[in-house]
Design a protein around this motif. Structure first.
Motif, PDB file in Angstrom:
ATOM      1  N   TYR A   1       0.840  -1.200   0.000  1.00 60.04           N
ATOM      2  CA  TYR A   1       0.000   0.000   0.000  1.00 60.04           C
ATOM      3  C   TYR A   1       0.869   1.241   0.000  1.00 60.04           C
ATOM      4  O   TYR A   1       2.018   1.221   0.415  1.00 60.04           O
ATOM      5  N   HIS A   2       0.284   2.310  -0.521  1.00 57.50           N
ATOM      6  CA  HIS A   2       0.977   3.588  -0.664  1.00 57.50           C
ATOM      7  C   HIS A   2       0.186   4.653   0.083  1.00 57.50           C
ATOM      8  O   HIS A   2      -1.033   4.738  -0.060  1.00 57.50           O
TER       9      HIS A   2
ATOM     10  N   GLY B   1      -3.706  13.087   1.515  1.00 57.94           N
ATOM     11  CA  GLY B   1      -4.589  12.447   2.476  1.00 57.94           C
ATOM     12  C   GLY B   1      -5.309  11.254   1.876  1.00 57.94           C
ATOM     13  O   GLY B   1      -6.525  11.135   1.952  1.00 57.94           O
ATOM     14  N   GLU B   2      -4.513  10.370   1.273  1.00 61.45           N
ATOM     15  CA  GLU B   2      -5.109   9.157   0.717  1.00 61.45           C
ATOM     16  C   GLU B   2      -4.115   8.002   0.750  1.00 61.45           C
ATOM     17  O   GLU B   2      -2.909   8.208   0.741  1.00 61.45           O
TER      18      GLU B   2
ATOM     19  N   GLN C   1      -5.847  -5.417  -8.838  1.00 63.22           N
ATOM     20  CA  GLN C   1      -6.917  -4.607  -8.268  1.00 63.22           C
ATOM     21  C   GLN C   1      -6.337  -3.651  -7.233  1.00 63.22           C
ATOM     22  O   GLN C   1      -5.313  -3.941  -6.622  1.00 63.22           O
ATOM     23  N   SER C   2      -7.017  -2.534  -7.040  1.00 64.76           N
ATOM     24  CA  SER C   2      -6.598  -1.588  -6.006  1.00 64.76           C
ATOM     25  C   SER C   2      -7.830  -0.937  -5.398  1.00 64.76           C
ATOM     26  O   SER C   2      -8.914  -0.957  -5.976  1.00 64.76           O
ATOM     27  N   HIS C   3      -7.607  -0.381  -4.213  1.00 60.49           N
ATOM     28  CA  HIS C   3      -8.681   0.327  -3.527  1.00 60.49           C
ATOM     29  C   HIS C   3      -8.070   1.554  -2.858  1.00 60.49           C
ATOM     30  O   HIS C   3      -7.055   1.443  -2.170  1.00 60.49           O
ATOM     31  N   ARG C   4      -8.686   2.695  -3.057  1.00 56.81           N
ATOM     32  CA  ARG C   4      -8.181   3.944  -2.487  1.00 56.81           C
ATOM     33  C   ARG C   4      -9.083   4.386  -1.343  1.00 56.81           C
ATOM     34  O   ARG C   4     -10.307   4.338  -1.440  1.00 56.81           O
ATOM     35  N   VAL C   5      -8.445   4.839  -0.268  1.00 59.58           N
ATOM     36  CA  VAL C   5      -9.155   5.384   0.887  1.00 59.58           C
ATOM     37  C   VAL C   5      -8.680   6.819   1.069  1.00 59.58           C
ATOM     38  O   VAL C   5      -7.480   7.084   1.082  1.00 59.58           O
TER      39      VAL C   5
ATOM     40  N   GLY D   1       5.365  10.935   1.534  1.00 63.25           N
ATOM     41  CA  GLY D   1       4.611   9.703   1.394  1.00 63.25           C
ATOM     42  C   GLY D   1       5.472   8.505   1.711  1.00 63.25           C
ATOM     43  O   GLY D   1       6.678   8.630   1.929  1.00 63.25           O
ATOM     44  N   TYR D   2       4.798   7.355   1.753  1.00 68.39           N
ATOM     45  CA  TYR D   2       5.551   6.116   1.964  1.00 68.39           C
ATOM     46  C   TYR D   2       4.823   4.940   1.338  1.00 68.39           C
ATOM     47  O   TYR D   2       3.617   4.977   1.113  1.00 68.39           O
ATOM     48  N   LEU D   3       5.605   3.915   1.041  1.00 67.62           N
ATOM     49  CA  LEU D   3       5.115   2.670   0.451  1.00 67.62           C
ATOM     50  C   LEU D   3       5.440   1.550   1.414  1.00 67.62           C
ATOM     51  O   LEU D   3       6.574   1.462   1.901  1.00 67.62           O
ATOM     52  N   VAL D   4       4.464   0.708   1.694  1.00 69.60           N
ATOM     53  CA  VAL D   4       4.682  -0.464   2.535  1.00 69.60           C
ATOM     54  C   VAL D   4       4.509  -1.692   1.660  1.00 69.60           C
ATOM     55  O   VAL D   4       3.467  -1.873   1.036  1.00 69.60           O
TER      56      VAL D   4
END
Length: 130
Positions: free
Chosen positions: A35-36, A42-43, A52-56, A102-105
């Motif tokens: 996830y990013h 703010g997302e 597939q992806s999902h944005r919050v 930002g960061y990527l996990v």
């Protein structure tokens, strides 16, 4: 894709009711590969192995990222939250003050990559499992 788990992890993180380790464990259980987090917008975007992806989206943290990136200050913030001395929103403010945007996990790579405006990075491997 288990959208309910993803959204619950995002919500409980921002409400400071869950630790990073718990987030990672739950997201792995839901099949999330990585996830990013975009601290400025703010997302967060969560990615599955099948593409597939999902944005919050959420209200951005009330801090402007510093112009210059300090890997040492990001490391200090990481160590502070790992030790339980700070919670998530304070952690976000600290890494933004260190120039992080930002960061990527990566669950697969077992690391978090924090980055600044000019592409500078600090890579933090996940702590060893207990």
């Amino acid at each position: 894709m288990d959208v309910a788990v993803i959204e619950e992890c995002a919500l409980t993180s921002h409400e400071e009711r869950i630790s990073f380790g718990e987030v990672v464990e739950r997201l792995i259980g839901a099949g999330v590969e990585r996830y990013h987090v975009d601290l400025v917008r703010g997302e967060s975007t969560y990615f599955m192995p099948d593409g597939q992806s999902h944005r919050v989206t959420y209200r951005p943290v009330d801090t402007r990222p510093a112009d210059s990136f300090s890997a040492e200050s990001v490391l200090a913030a990481v160590r502070s939250i790992q030790a339980g001395r700070t919670k998530y929103l304070t952690f976000c403010r600290q890494i933004m003050a260190a120039g992080c945007v930002g960061y990527l996990v990566s669950m697969q790579g077992r690391r978090a990559v924090y980055y600044g405006r000019s592409g500078e990075t600090y890579v933090e491997p996940f702590p060893a499992s207990r």
